[in-house]
Design an enzyme around this catalytic site. Structure first.
Site, mmCIF file in Angstrom:
data_model
loop_
_atom_site.group_PDB
_atom_site.id
_atom_site.type_symbol
_atom_site.label_atom_id
_atom_site.label_comp_id
_atom_site.label_asym_id
_atom_site.label_seq_id
_atom_site.Cartn_x
_atom_site.Cartn_y
_atom_site.Cartn_z
ATOM 1 N N THR A 176 0.842 -1.206 0.000
ATOM 2 C CA THR A 176 0.000 0.000 0.000
ATOM 3 C C THR A 176 0.874 1.251 0.000
ATOM 4 O O THR A 176 0.580 2.219 -0.707
ATOM 5 C CB THR A 176 -0.934 -0.022 1.220
ATOM 6 O OG1 THR A 176 -1.621 -1.268 1.196
ATOM 7 C CG2 THR A 176 -1.920 1.099 1.196
ATOM 8 N N SER A 224 -3.020 -2.796 7.942
ATOM 9 C CA SER A 224 -3.120 -3.862 6.938
ATOM 10 C C SER A 224 -4.377 -3.701 6.077
ATOM 11 O O SER A 224 -5.485 -3.515 6.592
ATOM 12 C CB SER A 224 -3.143 -5.198 7.668
ATOM 13 O OG SER A 224 -3.221 -6.231 6.732
ATOM 14 N N GLU A 455 -0.772 -16.149 1.648
ATOM 15 C CA GLU A 455 -0.908 -16.184 3.115
ATOM 16 C C GLU A 455 -0.982 -17.611 3.632
ATOM 17 O O GLU A 455 -1.707 -18.438 3.069
ATOM 18 C CB GLU A 455 -2.203 -15.470 3.543
ATOM 19 C CG GLU A 455 -2.073 -13.985 3.629
ATOM 20 C CD GLU A 455 -3.332 -13.292 4.147
ATOM 21 O OE1 GLU A 455 -3.296 -12.061 4.256
ATOM 22 O OE2 GLU A 455 -4.342 -13.979 4.431
HETATM 23 N N1 ATP Z 1 8.946 2.451 1.676
HETATM 24 C C1 ATP Z 1 8.683 2.468 2.968
HETATM 25 N N2 ATP Z 1 9.346 3.306 3.772
HETATM 26 C C2 ATP Z 1 9.100 3.354 5.072
HETATM 27 N N3 ATP Z 1 8.194 2.572 5.690
HETATM 28 C C3 ATP Z 1 7.497 1.695 4.945
HETATM 29 C C4 ATP Z 1 7.686 1.604 3.543
HETATM 30 N N4 ATP Z 1 6.860 0.680 3.057
HETATM 31 C C5 ATP Z 1 6.165 0.219 4.125
HETATM 32 N N5 ATP Z 1 6.527 0.839 5.237
HETATM 33 C C6 ATP Z 1 6.031 0.589 6.610
HETATM 34 O O1 ATP Z 1 5.433 -0.671 6.601
HETATM 35 C C7 ATP Z 1 4.085 -0.603 6.986
HETATM 36 C C8 ATP Z 1 3.283 -1.596 6.219
HETATM 37 O O2 ATP Z 1 3.226 -1.223 4.888
HETATM 38 P P1 ATP Z 1 1.933 -1.458 4.006
HETATM 39 O O3 ATP Z 1 0.717 -1.084 4.734
HETATM 40 O O4 ATP Z 1 2.184 -0.793 2.738
HETATM 41 O O5 ATP Z 1 1.984 -2.997 3.838
HETATM 42 P P2 ATP Z 1 1.079 -3.882 2.907
HETATM 43 O O6 ATP Z 1 1.999 -4.661 2.054
HETATM 44 O O7 ATP Z 1 0.105 -3.034 2.200
HETATM 45 O O8 ATP Z 1 0.399 -4.832 3.898
HETATM 46 P P3 ATP Z 1 -1.053 -5.435 3.845
HETATM 47 O O9 ATP Z 1 -1.049 -6.526 2.857
HETATM 48 O O10 ATP Z 1 -1.272 -5.890 5.209
HETATM 49 O O11 ATP Z 1 -1.934 -4.311 3.462
HETATM 50 C C9 ATP Z 1 3.679 0.800 6.713
HETATM 51 O O12 ATP Z 1 2.652 1.216 7.577
HETATM 52 C C10 ATP Z 1 4.957 1.587 6.955
HETATM 53 O O13 ATP Z 1 5.090 1.860 8.333
HETATM 54 MG MG MG Z 2 -1.845 -2.775 2.226
#
Ligand code: ATP
Ligand code: MG
Length: 1080
Positions: A176, A224, A455
């Site tokens: 995300t 998430s 998952e």
């Molecule tokens: N490029 C980045 N730089 C800094 N922090 C990051 C970065 N990418 C992700 N994060 C940290 O990791 C956390 C989780 O990222 P994200 O919500 O994008 O995961 P996701 O892959 O979408 O997970 P889900 O499948 O659960 O939605 C974010 O809230 C942020 O704190």
């Molecule tokens: Mg996400």
């Protein structure tokens, strides 16, 4: 590898790039033939399509791919295809680890971006960074999510083809965040007008709203995403974002009613309770305390330190307004959220008759109010189950069934409200411009897929099954498309494609989705068959149909070792990424009551027909399968780019790299598979110009410039470098290097050569600088000398001019004085200009009387000059004169001596030429014979008037050298010897009368002759000349007397009148009236 030369070289690059004179240097180097391109050693072009752009500033060390290569021992390779041991998972993970340790979270596998979540802000997402990646080629600069975004955007614009970016990875890996970064990049870098800025803001603001309703804190990720998201961003022909569309997939509804320990429900519930105004909460019947709501405390952690629900609520409220939600819509939405909380707090108990009844009346009241449904109907819906589709027959529910029905209703209400929310956002993102709609073809789309990764939990339900099935499909698409693009490149370059071995997961996809035999078909069949579907019968059916399939196992089908790992109510699927055990469970909800809701959102979400229809709705699995098929179709129609996200540890800690966890993800993201495909034949490929540009200094044949075909240059270079035939291939535009080792050896050779190159550059630069300095000084000296000379000359001229003006003015003042020093210049000038005027404009002919006015001092000289000039002209004129003309002139002179100012007809006679004779051939032969030797020199027709009676008789007057005769028709009537001619008389008027006076005492001679002739001037002139009687021509004013006979006189009186008239007047005079119109 020695670090000293590297540092020296980098220092040198820095010096050059930051120097404001670097352009000059490059120009000079070009001229000096040290290198044909300033970028040749400093910033090599590594991309195939785009022109490069200079980039400086921070991150410089990792900027250029090959720069990173030089430091590969420390930071690893920035493209996995350059891994020597590309089949080794350990080498792959080691490379990731090294880079992660250096805060390099991005690495390529060809064009696929692998991103490792840093779990901290690396400050690499600023506007300056966006600008750095804007318009720069993919490989030219260190890997970044912005490089992928920009490359995709440019490909969309230049190739006018829809693009998509597929972001995948497990929960918490950063999908995300990546999609938000991409969106942010487009929002910042794309051109945008005022009108479009609204769409841009809505696109950005859709994120907090969707995250509030669709994201939750889980053990893996505090934010998430509990749904899959595919977002299309629409761009117009100028590349400005003009609209968007979101597709959502499978929201994890079970979270609404249950959360695992340490997890939370969807953010929006907590945000409302924390941030909502007190009035609002009271209206909704809510308290500002999440602990009070059963649905919010299942995970025992309503508060999370990393989340600020209060400020998030403000963000969401603002975002709802930006997106265009009306107040009533927001109110309806909040009613639904509150109703879910009230549903959670609705409790059941046993009535007197043992029936299940609701024990929390206030909740029921709030529910009926918030959902806008009838209270008793709601009570019945929660405690009874309908037996027919039309709901006429109902039966009471047991306590457990009532709780399940309540939860199912809560999930259904929330799930559908979420779907409505997405639809509403889509409405606001849709570009509504009519002009645009009519020219839809001119827009392009970039799709962003932020979908759940593979998952595996301890207990995997239907939702995990869907998620993993989705990943199977995407993996299949990914391998297919990567392989295809790889194959296409080989074909385009004319290089033989060698088949690659890879695991094709079609067998698993078929296991799930195949018609009649697949898992989903069996599930549908089980749901549609009459009677109560049960988990056990479904499992048996699966065993019957799928038993024996290599990727399907149940407790019964498994052998001894596996049997222990698979529960009796479970089945196991062997996915490409690993083995997963799934349990099967169903749910039921009486939704008919919601169809009557007054709540606008619910009445739109719950369709009355859905409840009343006899037809069974599609199962959730089929719905998901169909939506997935549509998604694959969408993705297939676009040019894909990939971002594969990896989570470095489960503790959400920065700087921690858990190898086992990463290995697991590398496996199920299929990264090794991807690398294998990409490395199918060759590890490295570059366009000829880029390759030659970078390594030309390693071969004397190509250094400093290669003049021939690029392919020949590259061939010469690799031959010199000693490449073996099996190590490389030359395509049409690119060189393909099979082993990274070959490239690294070349790279090391370049590294060793660099100090020498740097020295050459330094020497050239210094030489250039000194030369430039010398030229500058020399030019300055020459210039100043030249300017001095010019100024002096100018000053001299001015002084001289002033002097002359002064002399002139003084001379003018003293012009009337005697020549003295004061006026001598002026007088000389006057003289000079008079003489020059004369020289330039002398009189043109003898008749030209123009003559410049001389200055007083030259009056006399001027007269002399004028005379001389005239004489000169006259002499010249006379010299040019012909004898006939001379004669004519002599006669004219005689005529002028006689008649000028004497006779009125003279002026008119001047321009008329005198002729030799007026008679031509009319002479009578007899007369000629009579005259004998005396030749007739002139003859003219005249009228003779008798002396008496004045009768007019035509005669010819012939002149010879010694006499004149009057002839009448061949008879000589009268001869007048010139010697006897006393005089000739004519009048002063215009008439043509003349009287020839001859002596009258001579009887032989007749008396005076009165003649009239049209050419009197000519006749008299000739006669007077021949007879030498020029002085004997008398010109009388009024009358002429003539002798009629001896002693007797006649008179001719002359007057002027309107016309010539000759008549006999009084006293016997002849009266001649001369006309005013002159004769000659
Ligand atoms: N490029 C980045 N730089 C800094 N922090 C990051 C970065 N990418 C992700 N994060 C940290 O990791 C956390 C989780 O990222 P994200 O919500 O994008 O995961 P996701 O892959 O979408 O997970 P889900 O499948 O659960 O939605 C974010 O809230 C942020 O704190
Ligand atoms: Mg996400």
């Amino acid at each position: 590898m020695s670090e000293r030369p590297v540092c020296a070289f980098l220092w040198l690059i820095w010096l050059f790039l930051t120097s404001f004179l670097w352009r000059c240097l490059f120009a000079v180097l070009w001229c000096c033939q040290y290198t044909p391109n300033p970028n040749s050693t400093l910033c090599p072009t590594l991309h195939d399509r785009e022109p490069q752009k200079a980039v400086g500033g921070e991150g410089r060390v990792h900027r250029v791919m090959e720069s990173t290569l030089t430091a590969r021992d420390r930071v690893g390779v920035q493209d996995f295809v350059l891994l020597e041991n590309y089949t080794s998972e350990a080498a792959f993970i080691e490379n990731l680890r090294r880079r992660f340790g250096e805060k390099l979270i991005y690495t390529y596998i060809g064009s696929v971006l692998v991103s490792v979540n840093p779990y901290k802000d690396l400050e690499i997402y600023s506007k300056a960074h966006m600008e750095r990646y804007r318009g720069v080629s993919f490989y030219e600069i260190s890997p970044h999510i912005y490089a992928v975004s920009d490359n995709t955007y440019r490909a969309m614009r230049t190739e006018r083809r829809d693009q998509c970016i597929l972001i995948s990875g497990e929960s918490g890996a950063g999908k995300t965040e990546a999609s938000k970064k991409i969106l942010q990049y487009y929002a910042t870098t794309c051109p945008v007008t005022d009108h479009m800025s609204t769409i841009r803001d809505r696109l950005l603001q859709s994120n907090p709203v969707l995250e509030a309703f669709g994201n939750a804190k889980t053990l893996r990720n505090d934010n998430s995403s509990r749904f899959g998201k595919y977002m299309d961003v629409q761009f117009d022909f100028r590349g400005a974002p003009i609209g968007g569309h979101i597709l959502n997939y499978l929201l994890e509804k079970s979270r609404v009613v249950h959360q695992n320990h340490g997890e939370r429900n969807f953010h929006i519930f907590y945000q409302l309770l924390e941030g909502g105004e007190q009035d609002q909460l009271s209206k909704l019947g809510l308290e500002r305390n999440a602990q009070k709501y059963h649905y919010l405390v299942k995970g025992c952690c309503p508060r999370v330190s990393s989340i600020n629900d209060k400020s998030d609520w403000k963000t969401v409220r603002k975002a709802l307004t930006v997106i265009g939600f009306h107040e009533e819509e927001v109110e309806d939405l909040l009613n639904i959220i509150a109703s879910v909380l009230h549903l959670g707090n609705t409790q059941f108990g046993e009535g007197e008759d043992g029936e299940t009844q609701i024990t929390t009346e206030p909740q029921l009241t709030y529910l009926s109010k918030l959902l806008g449904v009838d209270g008793p109907a709601l009570r019945e819906a929660l405690t009874h189950k309908k037996l027919t589709a039309k709901g006429e027959e109902v039966s009471p529910l047991s306590f457990e069934q009532a709780v399940a029905a309540r939860d199912a209703l809560a999930k259904a209400v929330y799930g559908r409200a979420f779907t409505w929310l997405v639809a509403k956002i889509n409405q606001s993102l849709a570009f509504k411009d009519e002009v645009y709609n009519s020219s839809k073809g001119s827009s392009s789309v970039i799709g962003l897929l932020d979908i759940y990764g593979f998952e595996v939990f301890q207990h995997n339900s239907f939702e995990q099954f869907c998620i993993n099935y989705c990943n199977e499909k995407l993996q299949q698409l990914f391998i297919k498309l990567t392989l295809k693009s790889e194959q296409e490149e080989y074909e385009a370059e004319g290089i033989t494609w060698e088949p690659v071995k890879y695991f094709d997961n079609k067998i698993i996809c078929d296991l799930v989705e195949e018609k009649h035999k697949g898992f989903i078909s069996i599930l549908d069949e089980e749901c549609l068959r009459p009677g109560e579907p049960s988990d056990i019968s479904f499992l048996e059916k699966l065993e019957d149909t799928l038993g024996g399939h290599a990727h399907f196992v149940t407790h019964k089908l498994a052998n001894g070792k596996t049997r222990k790992a698979v529960g009796r109510e479970e089945f196991r699927l062997i996915h490409y990424a690993g083995e997963v055990n799934y349990t099967v469970n169903g749910e039921l909800a009486n939704q008919s009551v919601i169809c009557q809701s007054d709540n606008q959102i619910l009445s739109q979400c719950f369709n009355r027909e859905e409840v009343t229809t006899q037809k069974r709705p599609e199962t959730a699995a089929t719905q998901f399968k169909n939506s997935l098929a549509k998604l694959i179709e969408i993705l297939m129609s676009k040019e894909p780019s990939y971002v594969r996200c990896i989570k470095p540890n489960d503790a959400k800690q920065s700087g921690r790299f858990d190898e086992a966890l990463v290995r697991h993800q590398v496996k199920y993201l299929g990264l090794m598979e991807n690398l294998r495909v990409r490395r199918a034949g060759f590890a490295y490929r570059r366009r000829y110009e880029a390759f030659l540009q970078r390594y030309k200094s390693l071969c004397p044949g190509t250094w400093p410039n290669w003049q021939g075909r690029l392919a020949d240059g590259v061939a010469t270079l690799v031959q010199h470098l000693g490449y073996k035939p099996e190590e490389y291939k030359l395509g049409k535009t690119k060189i393909f290097i099979r082993f990274p080792k070959t490239l690294f050896t070349t790279e090391d050779a370049l590294e060793a050569r660099r100090p020498a190159l740097a020295l050459t550059l330094q020497t050239s630069w210094r030489g250039y600088r000194e030369r430039a300095k010398y030229h500058r000084i020399r030019n300055a000296v020459i210039q100043s000398a030249w300017r001095g000379m010019k100024s002096r000359r100018k000053a001299r001229r001015r002084r001289h001019a002033a002097e002359i003006i002064r002399k002139f003015i003084k001379g003018f003042i003293y012009r009337h004085y005697e020549r003295c020093p004061e006026n001598e210049y002026f007088l000389d000038h006057q003289r000079f200009s008079f003489l020059m005027t004369l020289v330039r404009n002398p009189p043109k002919s003898v008749l030209d009387k123009s003559w410049p006015v001389p200055p007083p001092s030259l009056t006399e000289a001027s007269e002399h000059l004028c005379r001389l000039c005239m004489q000169n002209m006259m002499r010249a004129y006379c010299r040019r004169i012909q004898p006939e003309w001379k004669k004519q002139m002599e006669q004219k002179v005689v005529a002028s001596q006689i008649f000028q100012d004497q006779k009125d007809s003279y002026p008119q006679s001047v321009p008329k030429l005198f002729v030799a004779s007026r008679l031509g051939r009319e002479f009578n032969l007899k007369v000629i014979q009579t005259l004998g030797n005396d030749k007739v020199k002139y003859g003219v027709a005249v009228t003779k008037y008798d002396r008496r009676g004045y009768k007019a008789r035509p005669r010819q007057l012939l002149l010879t050298s010694s006499f004149a005769v009057l002839v009448a028709e061949a008879k000589l009537k009268q001869r007048i010897d010139y010697a006897a001619l006393r005089s000739i008389s004519v009048s002063s008027l215009t008439d043509g009368f003349m009287v020839l006076h001859v002596p009258s005492e001579d009887n032989k001679q007749k008396s005076d002759v009165v003649l009239q002739c049209d050419h009197v001037i000519e006749v008299v002139t000739k006669l007077a000349t021949m007879a030498d009687k020029k002085n004997k021509v008398n010109i009388s004013q009024d009358s002429i007397k003539f002798a009629v006979a001896r002693g007797k006189e006649g008179v001719i009186d002359f007057t002027s009148g309107p016309e010539l008239k000759v008549a006999k007047g009084k006293k016997g005079h002849l009266l001649v009236v001369s006309s005013l119109a002159p004769g000659c």
